[in-house]
Design an enzyme around this catalytic site. Structure first.
Site, short mmCIF file in Angstrom:
data_model
loop_
_atom_site.label_atom_id
_atom_site.label_comp_id
_atom_site.label_asym_id
_atom_site.label_seq_id
_atom_site.Cartn_x
_atom_site.Cartn_y
_atom_site.Cartn_z
N GLU A 82 3.30 -1.72 4.08
CA GLU A 82 3.44 -2.15 2.71
C GLU A 82 2.15 -1.80 1.98
O GLU A 82 1.08 -2.31 2.29
CB GLU A 82 3.73 -3.65 2.65
CG GLU A 82 4.02 -4.20 1.27
CD GLU A 82 5.20 -3.51 0.55
OE1 GLU A 82 6.00 -2.82 1.19
OE2 GLU A 82 5.28 -3.66 -0.67
N GLU A 88 1.78 2.16 -7.78
CA GLU A 88 1.21 2.62 -6.52
C GLU A 88 1.64 4.04 -6.17
O GLU A 88 0.86 4.82 -5.64
CB GLU A 88 1.56 1.63 -5.40
CG GLU A 88 0.74 0.35 -5.55
CD GLU A 88 1.41 -0.90 -5.01
OE1 GLU A 88 0.84 -1.98 -5.21
OE2 GLU A 88 2.50 -0.81 -4.42
N ASP A 102 6.50 -8.06 -2.03
CA ASP A 102 6.54 -8.23 -0.56
C ASP A 102 7.93 -8.66 -0.12
O ASP A 102 8.42 -8.26 0.94
CB ASP A 102 5.54 -9.30 -0.10
CG ASP A 102 4.13 -9.00 -0.57
OD1 ASP A 102 3.83 -7.82 -0.78
OD2 ASP A 102 3.34 -9.95 -0.73
#
Ligand code: AMP
Length: 460
Positions: free
Chosen positions: A267, A297, A440
């Site tokens: 992750e 990201e 998450d």
């Protein structure tokens, strides 16, 4: 969908490395005024002009806090001086303390969902950190006793002298007022100011005594979710550096996979330092099977891989076509089995064409992920598998049709024959109770249901 969750819950999972305590303070005008009066408005204003990048002394904190309040912008500033913790603890009463850090959040989530077995590893486990883990019988921390691997609940495995990483989070509300010298400041937007602990004593690694047992842990689980590499510093005063810790991180992954090819998901989180970001990508991506990240990201990753124009386009326009192109580049260059991208409006998987799952199955996995995140956003937390049902009632976001249209367009324009690319709109909670850990949660839901689907096909 409940059926797929049931299948996913049969999995045993390992997760590491980062945990911390999030200590939250709800600020009001009085608290801020007292801080300013303690140091004097003159000194605070002078330090605000200097704009310290790190917190070395209390005045650095007050100056950056007041700056954040004045602009209403969320900020995160690292606290590097460990001795200042006492100052914070004597000046503030924390309204809430809860689990922070991806590995900690994921471990609690999997345990609360009643997964068959959840093994969580974090190198530092002080009593306070251990208490942040939920009290579930399926949650374990690995220990070595008499030369053997032993699994205990984290609350029964803590070490008295371990350091605790406490991130102090100062939540502020629009309209809060205080005086800075002659000026009256009204906070323009609600947000948060995070003082993140970046101490020498906190490292991301596996303790040497546990390392030889990683293959045994690998044998006991169906998948591993690894995170926290953003916490590695480029250099430490004892001479160790990021290269050292990344070499060790590589060994960990190979050890987990030694006895059985256990699937590993990494992750990814934003890494400000381009140097460290590059090291994490080049060292670790080629060793893992699956990577999850958000839209910002993916732009950071592409920038580090040298695709700066494409990265800039994603930052500026957020076009689906660019994300698809970027995703293809990443799975090809790093030879990933699966890349999962989550954004506010859609979730996406990109795999090679030979992936054992069909596009329909890949979509099911994403559906489970967005439903789980929607449940968490609605409730603030997920305490049992039943909570998942709340997510099923959350509607898809209003841009769903637009997203599908743009995606079909992108597929026509780009070469996609060698890939499986699927996209689904997100279920979006209008007034979320909390947005902490939603990324998450999506990655956990996506990866575990991906594994469950592989198993149902007999390929895991
Ligand atoms: P991250 O940027 O990794 O923290 O991930 C945040 C993700 O959580 C977004 O990409 C969305 O898919 C999801 N998300 C954010 N806000 C909400 C919300 N209000 N309801 C449901 N999902 C959300």
């Amino acid at each position: 969908m409940m059926k797929l969750l049931e299948k996913a819950r049969e999995m045993a999972m390992f997760t590491a490395y980062n945990t911390n305590v999030d200590a939250i303070v709800y600020l009001n005008g009085d608290i801020v005024q007292r801080l300013i009066n303690e140091f004097g408005a003159e000194s605070v204003m002078k330090r605000m002009e200097e704009f310290p990048r790190e917190i070395n002394e209390p005045l650095d904190f007050v100056a950056r806090l007041v700056h954040a309040l004045k602009t209403g912008k969320p900020m995160e500033v690292p606290l590097v001086n460990e001795e200042l913790q006492g100052w914070f603890d004597s000046h503030f009463k924390y309204d809430v303390e809860r689990m922070g850090g991806q590995a900690g959040i994921i471990a609690n989530l999997l345990a609360n969902l009643d997964f068959r077995k959840v093994i969580v590893y974090t190198p530092h486990l002080a009593k306070k950190q251990a208490e942040m883990f939920v009290d579930k019988p399926n949650l374990f921390y690995p220990l070595v006793e008499n030369g053997k691997l032993i699994l205990r609940h984290p609350r029964e495995a803590y070490r008295e002298n371990d350091p605790v990483k406490v991130n102090r989070i100062f939540e502020f509300r629009a309209g809060t007022r205080f005086k800075l010298g002659d000026e009256t400041i009204t906070v323009p937007y609600s947000g948060r100011f995070i003082v993140s602990a970046r101490f020498e004593s906190i490292r991301i690694y596996t303790r040497p005594e546990l390392k030889p047992f990683l293959p045994e842990i690998g044998l006991q689980v169906d998948g591993a979710i690894l995170s926290g590499y953003q916490g590695i510093r480029l250099r430490y005063s004892d001479g160790k550096d990021a290269n050292y810790y990344l070499r060790e991180a590589k060994k960990d992954i190979l050890l987990l996979k030694r006895e059985k090819d256990v699937k590993v998901h990494l992750e990814f989180a934003s890494i400000q330092s381009r140097e460290l970001r590059k090291k994490v990508i080049y060292n670790l991506f080629p060793l893992v099977d699956s990577v999850g990240m958000d839209e910002a990201e993916i732009a950071y990753v592409l920038n580090a891989l040298g695709y700066s124009k494409l990265a800039d386009r994603i930052f500026t326009y957020n076009r689906i076509e660019d994300t698809v192109l970027g995703g293809k580049i990443i799975i090809d260059e790093m030879n990933l089995e699966v890349l999962q991208i989550h954004t506010i409006y859609y979730l996406m998987y990109i795999t090679h064409a030979d992936n054992p799952l069909s596009e329909g199955e890949l979509r099911q996995s994403l559906e489970l992920a967005t439903t789980l995140a929607a449940a968490r956003a609605s409730l603030g937390d997920i305490n049992s598998p039943e909570d998942f049902r709340v997510g099923l009632k959350v509607p898809y976001n209003g841009r769903g049709e637009y997203v599908k249209l743009r995606f079909e367009e992108a597929k026509r324009r780009l070469r996609t024959r060698e890939y499986k690319i699927v996209i689904i709109p997100t279920r979006l909670v209008e007034k979320p109770v909390s947005t902490v850990g939603l990324g998450d949660t999506i990655s956990t839901g996506a990866f575990t249901s991906y594994l469950a689907l592989l198993r149902m096909k007999g390929v895991l």
